[in-house]
Design a protein around this motif. Structure first.
Motif, PDB file in Angstrom:
ATOM      1  N   ASN A  78       0.815  -1.218   0.000  1.00  0.00           N
ATOM      2  CA  ASN A  78       0.000   0.000   0.000  1.00  0.00           C
ATOM      3  C   ASN A  78       0.847   1.266   0.000  1.00  0.00           C
ATOM      4  OD1 ASN A  78       1.028  -0.299   2.549  1.00  0.00           O
ATOM      5  ND2 ASN A  78      -0.880   0.158   3.624  1.00  0.00           N
ATOM      6  N   ASP A  79       2.088   1.175  -0.473  1.00  0.00           N
ATOM      7  CA  ASP A  79       2.993   2.316  -0.442  1.00  0.00           C
ATOM      8  C   ASP A  79       3.720   2.421  -1.773  1.00  0.00           C
ATOM      9  OD1 ASP A  79       4.359   4.470   0.471  1.00  0.00           O
ATOM     10  OD2 ASP A  79       5.463   3.428   2.042  1.00  0.00           O
ATOM     11  N   THR A  80       4.422   3.535  -2.001  1.00  0.00           N
ATOM     12  CA  THR A  80       5.176   3.712  -3.237  1.00  0.00           C
ATOM     13  C   THR A  80       6.667   3.418  -3.045  1.00  0.00           C
ATOM     14  OG1 THR A  80       5.508   6.081  -2.808  1.00  0.00           O
ATOM     15  CG2 THR A  80       3.561   5.448  -4.090  1.00  0.00           C
ATOM     16  N   ASP A  96      11.363   5.790  -4.297  1.00  0.00           N
ATOM     17  CA  ASP A  96       9.953   5.961  -4.646  1.00  0.00           C
ATOM     18  C   ASP A  96       9.787   5.565  -6.107  1.00  0.00           C
ATOM     19  OD1 ASP A  96       7.453   7.105  -5.537  1.00  0.00           O
ATOM     20  OD2 ASP A  96       7.438   8.286  -3.692  1.00  0.00           O
ATOM     21  N   TYR A 297      -0.567  12.963   4.964  1.00  0.00           N
ATOM     22  CA  TYR A 297      -0.709  11.589   5.451  1.00  0.00           C
ATOM     23  C   TYR A 297      -2.110  11.039   5.287  1.00  0.00           C
ATOM     24  CZ  TYR A 297       3.869  12.260   7.617  1.00  0.00           C
ATOM     25  OH  TYR A 297       5.198  12.502   7.843  1.00  0.00           O
ATOM     26  N   GLY A 333       1.118   7.888   8.569  1.00  0.00           N
ATOM     27  CA  GLY A 333       1.643   6.695   7.913  1.00  0.00           C
ATOM     28  C   GLY A 333       1.169   5.437   8.587  1.00  0.00           C
ATOM     29  N   ASP A 335       2.895   2.491   8.689  1.00  0.00           N
ATOM     30  CA  ASP A 335       3.950   1.532   8.984  1.00  0.00           C
ATOM     31  C   ASP A 335       4.275   1.544  10.467  1.00  0.00           C
ATOM     32  OD1 ASP A 335       6.097  -0.122   9.086  1.00  0.00           O
ATOM     33  OD2 ASP A 335       7.436   1.156   7.934  1.00  0.00           O
TER      34      ASP A 335
END
Length: 344
Positions: A78-80, A96, A297, A333, A335
């Motif tokens: 779910n992140d770049t 990225d 965020y 975030g 994480d």
């Protein structure tokens, strides 16, 4: 440490831990000489322009020619943020994949690069955290440095990840503000080693905030040298509990998708969800707090005296994706590894 440095330090530690917990290096050999299979993950294609950029960065880091894999992989689905590894399994670059911006690079080195004093300080901290285990440092150490993508140069400070059976410690060297310091330590525990009181409190907190039946599969005692917290996980969620008070401080649901605009869920709706949870779990009454949508965020902040005290992200069904308090609430975030313990 200023805000920018704190974000960078958090990110570096996060990527270092992902390095250890994630898939093995492509082509890395086991002790028996057989090549290991790369764990399944989302592949990232690297165009020629980005590949040249990554190649330049890794060669500057290593001080020699290094051949990189042609394909990268997402660090989290779910992140770049993605990573690409060297063919020899020694180096990794985190970048990225949408913008091509390089964040950090790491590589394997040896324990003799760490002074005897620093090694002793690490072992003393581990014993202070929990004296009931024996700690011996591995010979292999991971070195990571933050990369200024615009200036194409590395930060002055370096982070070393020292490991051993059941523990890991990140050590920062040459920080221009704080010089040398231990950034974070983590000791692994089996579920059977945890006190019944902690297990009960954890299960109740996760059920209350995330509406999830918590079945712990991973447990760690984490320290920023000032405070200790329990980091507890199962396949769907992560919980942090202050060791001293026994109270939850941060909760994360790892598979829910948070809403990305304030139009989907209003500030009023977000507060209706967060207020009773903050009061019950954190003993924080956010009734009179200002509510702000953070577009960076994509979450809601509850602010008092110009400081975010509680932060929440919700999914389309108004269920909690994450709920944070204390110093962790300063950053968004999803994480949990990147979350910082609340500083005194």
């Amino acid at each position: 440490m200023n805000l920018k440095k704190a974000v960078v330090a958090s990110m570096i530690v996060s990527s270092l831990l992902v390095t250890l917990a994630g898939p093995t290096f492509v082509g890395a050999e086991t002790a028996g000489g057989k090549k290991q299979e790369q764990a399944s993950s989302s592949s990232v294609q690297i165009d020629k322009k980005v590949a040249a950029k990554l190649q330049k960065a890794v060669q500057k880091f290593a001080g020699k020619d290094v051949k990189l894999q042609n394909v990268g992989e997402l660090v989290r689905s779910n992140d770049t943020m993605a990573r690409v590894q060297s063919v020899d399994g020694v180096y990794q670059i985190f970048f990225d994949h949408k913008t091509g911006k390089v964040w950090t690079l790491n590589g394997k080195t040896t324990i003799d690069k760490i002074s005897k004093k620093d090694q002793d300080d690490v072992l003393k901290l581990l014993k202070k955290m929990y004296s009931g285990k024996t700690y011996a440092l591995d010979k292999e150490v991971i070195l990571e440095r933050y990369y200024d993508d615009k200036k194409e140069q590395f930060s002055q400070d370096s982070t070393y990840l020292l490991k051993g059976k059941g523990f890991e410690v990140s050590l920062v060297k040459n920080d221009p503000d704080l010089k040398d310091y231990i950034n974070r330590a983590r000791i692994e525990f089996a579920k059977e080693e945890l006190e019944a009181k902690l297990l009960t409190a954890a299960e109740e907190a996760v059920k209350t905030a995330l509406d999830h039946q918590f079945n712990i599969t991973e447990a760690y005692l984490v320290s920023n040298t000032k405070k200790n917290a329990w980091e507890l996980k199962d396949g769907s969620s992560t919980l942090y509990v202050d060791e001293q008070s026994g109270k939850a401080t941060n909760l994360f649901h790892n598979t829910r998708k948070k809403v990305t605009t304030s139009q989907t869920i209003t500030a009023k709706e977000a507060k209706e969800v967060a207020a009773p949870l903050a009061k019950e779990l954190f003993s924080i009454d956010i009734t009179g707090y200002e509510v702000k949508w953070n577009s960076l965020y994509q979450d809601y902040c509850f602010v008092k005296d110009q400081e975010t005290k509680v932060r929440v992200a919700l999914d389309a069904n108004k269920k909690v994706v994450y709920l944070k308090s204390g110093a962790n609430a300063l950053f968004g975030g999803e994480d949990p590894v990147a979350s910082r313990l609340e500083e005194e």
